[in-house]
Design a protein around this motif. Structure first.
Motif, PDB file in Angstrom:
ATOM      1  N   GLN A 191       0.834  -1.211   0.000  1.00 17.71           N
ATOM      2  CA  GLN A 191       0.000   0.000   0.000  1.00 17.71           C
ATOM      3  C   GLN A 191       0.867   1.259   0.000  1.00 17.71           C
ATOM      4  O   GLN A 191       0.629   2.197  -0.766  1.00 17.71           O
ATOM      5  N   ALA A 192       1.862   1.286   0.879  1.00 19.59           N
ATOM      6  CA  ALA A 192       2.742   2.460   0.979  1.00 19.59           C
ATOM      7  C   ALA A 192       3.579   2.628  -0.282  1.00 19.59           C
ATOM      8  O   ALA A 192       3.785   3.752  -0.763  1.00 19.59           O
ATOM      9  N   LEU A 193       4.054   1.511  -0.821  1.00 24.52           N
ATOM     10  CA  LEU A 193       4.840   1.569  -2.051  1.00 24.52           C
ATOM     11  C   LEU A 193       3.989   2.095  -3.200  1.00 24.52           C
ATOM     12  O   LEU A 193       4.424   2.971  -3.957  1.00 24.52           O
TER      13      LEU A 193
ATOM     14  N   ALA B 166       3.543   5.771  -2.882  1.00 23.44           N
ATOM     15  CA  ALA B 166       4.779   6.507  -3.160  1.00 23.44           C
ATOM     16  C   ALA B 166       5.085   6.596  -4.651  1.00 23.44           C
ATOM     17  O   ALA B 166       5.705   7.566  -5.099  1.00 23.44           O
ATOM     18  N   VAL B 167       4.664   5.594  -5.421  1.00 17.64           N
ATOM     19  CA  VAL B 167       4.975   5.585  -6.859  1.00 17.64           C
ATOM     20  C   VAL B 167       3.766   5.968  -7.711  1.00 17.64           C
ATOM     21  O   VAL B 167       3.811   5.884  -8.931  1.00 17.64           O
ATOM     22  N   HIS B 168       2.676   6.378  -7.034  1.00 15.06           N
ATOM     23  CA  HIS B 168       1.481   6.889  -7.713  1.00 15.06           C
ATOM     24  C   HIS B 168       0.838   5.854  -8.635  1.00 15.06           C
ATOM     25  O   HIS B 168       0.597   6.122  -9.823  1.00 15.06           O
ATOM     26  N   THR B 169       0.568   4.681  -8.065  1.00 10.04           N
ATOM     27  CA  THR B 169      -0.127   3.635  -8.808  1.00 10.04           C
ATOM     28  C   THR B 169      -1.057   2.893  -7.858  1.00 10.04           C
ATOM     29  O   THR B 169      -0.999   3.094  -6.646  1.00 10.04           O
ATOM     30  N   SER B 170      -1.890   2.044  -8.388  1.00  3.93           N
ATOM     31  CA  SER B 170      -2.810   1.286  -7.531  1.00  3.93           C
ATOM     32  C   SER B 170      -2.048   0.151  -6.853  1.00  3.93           C
ATOM     33  O   SER B 170      -1.042  -0.341  -7.384  1.00  3.93           O
ATOM     34  N   PRO B 171      -2.497  -0.287  -5.694  1.00  9.34           N
ATOM     35  CA  PRO B 171      -1.839  -1.408  -5.016  1.00  9.34           C
ATOM     36  C   PRO B 171      -1.788  -2.677  -5.875  1.00  9.34           C
ATOM     37  O   PRO B 171      -0.772  -3.373  -5.890  1.00  9.34           O
TER      38      PRO B 171
END
Length: 165
Positions: A30-32, A35-40
């Motif tokens: 979720q955090a990643l 941070a990279v502006h994409t869906s989980p």
């Protein structure tokens, strides 16, 4: 699994994921993704693809050798007497099996191997010398350098620029 020697195409999102994971591999999906502006779901799928392709070899925690009693780092050049493929492979197998050998590179020109060792102290280094170098009749020369301070240690890989389309 993709051949690890074949580069794969990485887009800007892949590169952002890799950059974040090199900084902190403990991020939740979720955090990643945030941070990279994409869906989980997209993030998880891409991380799995990068792992399957061998781009992400493994995820580890970086520990402090000094705080764990392994405060002596040695950079060691090793030259063998006989450099046949079987001799190089035999020494390499022995070196990588030793717990004190943190990195092992077969190099050229110059010495045959460059080893990065992490030991507790000089007696620990001496014990390694006995088991890895002295008892091997094929080891011709060993030249050791001892770290007095570590100015930089960066295990991350420089990432290429994202291709523009």
């Amino acid at each position: 699994m993709t051949d690890i020697t074949t580069p794969i195409d990485l887009d800007a999102t892949d590169l952002r994921i890799l950059d974040q994971l090199q900084r902190d591999a403990s991020l939740t999906n979720q955090a990643l993704a945030a941070a990279v502006h994409t869906s989980p779901a997209t993030c998880l799928r891409r991380v799995k693809r990068l792992m399957d392709a061998g781009v992400i070899e493994r995820q580890v925690a970086l520990l402090s050798p000094a705080k764990l009693g392994a405060g002596l780092t040695a950079i060691v050049e090793v030259t063998l007497d006989r450099q046949g493929a079987e001799h190089l492979a035999a020494f390499e197998a022995r070196a990588v099996a030793d717990e004190a050998v943190r990195q092992c590179y077969r190099v050229s020109p110059g010495p045959d191997f460059l080893l990065i060792l992490q030991v507790s102290d000089m007696p620990g280094y001496h014990a390694l010398v006995q088991r890895l170098f002295t008892q091997d009749a094929n080891v011709r020369n060993v030249k050791a350098f001892f770290s007095v301070s570590r100015a930089k240690f960066e295990p991350s890989v420089a990432l290429p620029a994202a291709a523009t389309t």
